[in-house]
Scaffold this motif. Sequence first.
Motif, PDB file in Angstrom:
ATOM      1  N   CYS A 101       0.834  -1.215   0.000  1.00 55.89           N
ATOM      2  CA  CYS A 101       0.000   0.000   0.000  1.00 55.89           C
ATOM      3  C   CYS A 101       0.863   1.256   0.000  1.00 55.89           C
ATOM      4  N   ILE A 102       1.942   1.222   0.771  1.00 51.42           N
ATOM      5  CA  ILE A 102       2.843   2.380   0.814  1.00 51.42           C
ATOM      6  C   ILE A 102       3.506   2.585  -0.540  1.00 51.42           C
ATOM      7  N   LEU A 103       3.930   1.498  -1.171  1.00 51.10           N
ATOM      8  CA  LEU A 103       4.588   1.593  -2.479  1.00 51.10           C
ATOM      9  C   LEU A 103       3.661   2.184  -3.534  1.00 51.10           C
ATOM     10  N   TRP A 104       2.419   1.684  -3.573  1.00 52.40           N
ATOM     11  CA  TRP A 104       1.482   2.182  -4.590  1.00 52.40           C
ATOM     12  C   TRP A 104       1.076   3.626  -4.330  1.00 52.40           C
ATOM     13  N   ALA A 105       1.040   4.014  -3.055  1.00 52.83           N
ATOM     14  CA  ALA A 105       0.682   5.405  -2.729  1.00 52.83           C
ATOM     15  C   ALA A 105       1.767   6.383  -3.177  1.00 52.83           C
ATOM     16  N   HIS A 106       2.983   5.867  -3.388  1.00 55.99           N
ATOM     17  CA  HIS A 106       4.109   6.724  -3.812  1.00 55.99           C
ATOM     18  C   HIS A 106       4.727   6.180  -5.096  1.00 55.99           C
ATOM     19  N   ASP A 131       4.620   7.372  -8.123  1.00 55.67           N
ATOM     20  CA  ASP A 131       5.262   8.379  -8.975  1.00 55.67           C
ATOM     21  C   ASP A 131       6.610   8.835  -8.425  1.00 55.67           C
ATOM     22  N   ARG A 132       6.790   8.741  -7.116  1.00 61.93           N
ATOM     23  CA  ARG A 132       8.060   9.164  -6.514  1.00 61.93           C
ATOM     24  C   ARG A 132       8.451   8.136  -5.453  1.00 61.93           C
ATOM     25  N   PRO A 133       9.245   7.157  -5.819  1.00 64.98           N
ATOM     26  CA  PRO A 133       9.656   6.119  -4.862  1.00 64.98           C
ATOM     27  C   PRO A 133      10.276   6.717  -3.614  1.00 64.98           C
ATOM     28  N   LEU A 134      10.000   6.102  -2.487  1.00 68.13           N
ATOM     29  CA  LEU A 134      10.497   6.600  -1.214  1.00 68.13           C
ATOM     30  C   LEU A 134      11.942   6.164  -0.977  1.00 68.13           C
ATOM     31  N   SER A 135      12.663   6.997  -0.307  1.00 74.63           N
ATOM     32  CA  SER A 135      14.011   6.617   0.104  1.00 74.63           C
ATOM     33  C   SER A 135      13.903   5.568   1.207  1.00 74.63           C
ATOM     34  N   LYS A 136      15.022   4.952   1.546  1.00 75.28           N
ATOM     35  CA  LYS A 136      15.037   3.943   2.590  1.00 75.28           C
ATOM     36  C   LYS A 136      14.500   4.506   3.907  1.00 75.28           C
ATOM     37  N   ARG A 137      14.942   5.700   4.290  1.00 77.20           N
ATOM     38  CA  ARG A 137      14.533   6.315   5.546  1.00 77.20           C
ATOM     39  C   ARG A 137      13.039   6.652   5.542  1.00 77.20           C
ATOM     40  N   PHE A 148      10.659   5.264   3.755  1.00 77.03           N
ATOM     41  CA  PHE A 148       9.859   4.040   3.797  1.00 77.03           C
ATOM     42  C   PHE A 148       9.797   3.473   5.216  1.00 77.03           C
ATOM     43  N   ILE A 149      10.925   3.448   5.905  1.00 74.95           N
ATOM     44  CA  ILE A 149      10.961   2.914   7.270  1.00 74.95           C
ATOM     45  C   ILE A 149      10.030   3.702   8.179  1.00 74.95           C
ATOM     46  N   ASP A 150      10.060   5.036   8.067  1.00 75.00           N
ATOM     47  CA  ASP A 150       9.211   5.889   8.900  1.00 75.00           C
ATOM     48  C   ASP A 150       7.729   5.588   8.674  1.00 75.00           C
ATOM     49  N   LYS A 151       7.347   5.465   7.405  1.00 74.70           N
ATOM     50  CA  LYS A 151       5.942   5.223   7.098  1.00 74.70           C
ATOM     51  C   LYS A 151       5.526   3.795   7.444  1.00 74.70           C
ATOM     52  N   PHE A 152       6.438   2.863   7.277  1.00 73.64           N
ATOM     53  CA  PHE A 152       6.127   1.460   7.572  1.00 73.64           C
ATOM     54  C   PHE A 152       5.912   1.257   9.075  1.00 73.64           C
ATOM     55  N   ARG A 153       6.652   1.977   9.870  1.00 74.79           N
ATOM     56  CA  ARG A 153       6.531   1.841  11.321  1.00 74.79           C
ATOM     57  C   ARG A 153       5.377   2.656  11.897  1.00 74.79           C
ATOM     58  N   ASP A 154       4.836   3.580  11.113  1.00 72.42           N
ATOM     59  CA  ASP A 154       3.666   4.359  11.523  1.00 72.42           C
ATOM     60  C   ASP A 154       2.423   3.484  11.344  1.00 72.42           C
ATOM     61  N   LYS A 155       1.712   3.213  12.420  1.00 68.46           N
ATOM     62  CA  LYS A 155       0.570   2.287  12.344  1.00 68.46           C
ATOM     63  C   LYS A 155      -0.529   2.785  11.417  1.00 68.46           C
ATOM     64  N   GLN A 156      -0.635   4.088  11.245  1.00 70.24           N
ATOM     65  CA  GLN A 156      -1.730   4.632  10.438  1.00 70.24           C
ATOM     66  C   GLN A 156      -1.337   4.955   9.000  1.00 70.24           C
ATOM     67  N   HIS A 157      -0.155   5.504   8.820  1.00 73.09           N
ATOM     68  CA  HIS A 157       0.214   6.019   7.496  1.00 73.09           C
ATOM     69  C   HIS A 157       0.353   4.902   6.473  1.00 73.09           C
TER      70      HIS A 157
END
Length: 390
Positions: free
Chosen positions: A67-72, A74-80, A82-91
């Motif tokens: 879900c995080i990948l598809w939401a971004h 057009d602009r792939p997330l950096s490693k940092r 992605f980690i921040d969003k993956f660890r956020d229970k809501q985002h």
Amino acid sequence: RSNYSTKDGKRQLCLRYTSFRQTTFLGLGFSVHPRNWSVKRELVLSGDKNYQHYNRIIEEKFHKAECILWAHYDRPLSKREFIDKFRDKQHGNTDFYVFIENELKFLESTRAKQTLSNYKNLINKMREWKPTLPFKELTLEFIQRFHNYEIECGNQQSTIYKKHANFKFLLGLAINKEQLVKNPYEKFPIKKIIKAQNSDILNEEELKILQYTYDNKKYSNGKREVLRDFLFSCYTSLSYVEFHNVTYGDLKPVTVNNRIFLLLCNERQKTNVLYKIPIVSPVVEQLLERETSDTDKDSSKKIFSPLANQPTNRYLKEIMKDLGISKTITFHLARHTFRTIAAKKDIRESIAERMMGHAEGNDIRDIYTHLHDEDIIEEMLNKWIVSLKD
């Protein structure tokens, strides 16, 4: 991971994320032995006793990452990032379970503990059947599959439709937060099971036996109070919790055909819905045990002095045995008794629902828009006057 093993040979399960030629591993919080891991299927095999639990975690985490990948896209997330969003229970999470767990925290101050417990138990049971539930899958077809699954589990219809009612409410929260466009229950009617699915409800003849016993003062102290409360609930549907709350000030006089009747009005703690119980039968009015002038002066005085739940049900069991009524009765079955007898006497559904203080979805106010106090009293006067006469 292949670069580290524990003493017993287990290896950590991780989610690998690569972006801009940088790779990171996010541990899933558990390790498995290589012989219990399917590289091809990317699942823990049944050789591990916790395989079902581990596979649910894998599915949930992988779904969130997607879900995080598809939401971004057009602009792939950096490693940092992605980690921040993956660890956020809501985002970045479109999973209904994650959303509803957060919403239930906001309901803790407005909903009864038992109601919240019912919601949480429902979600936990659904997770066993379907570990992840994206919002896009919340369709009529999903509701029907859920219904069929409950039948296959051997649950009674009344239990299944109670779960539907709770699930419908939770989906309403998602609609309010614009996570869902419409509620799939719009085309799936939730049936009301009027007739109890067990024989442990009382008929009118058995109520007469109980009333005769009460009138002749066979029992005293706690047993007498339990019998009084139970009979009143059978005649009026007043729930056990409300016996602790009602006062003489909740008795509202209403004039119908030049006669004054009492209407017991208050809000149910469980639903916050106003109930209105007409007191039209002399037998029921006597159970109020109203005093004269002292009561009128002190409207805050409690009408009943209910015992705790455990001794109440224990006394009921003893009373039924004493009187030769071979049924397993608990206090809650008084409401079942009321609803069943009311249905047999053809009391209008809207009247019965108003007396019981039921809340069915968001249409509760619409149902009672044109229902007046006089209508409730006249319905009971015409169809159910409690009497000890044959």
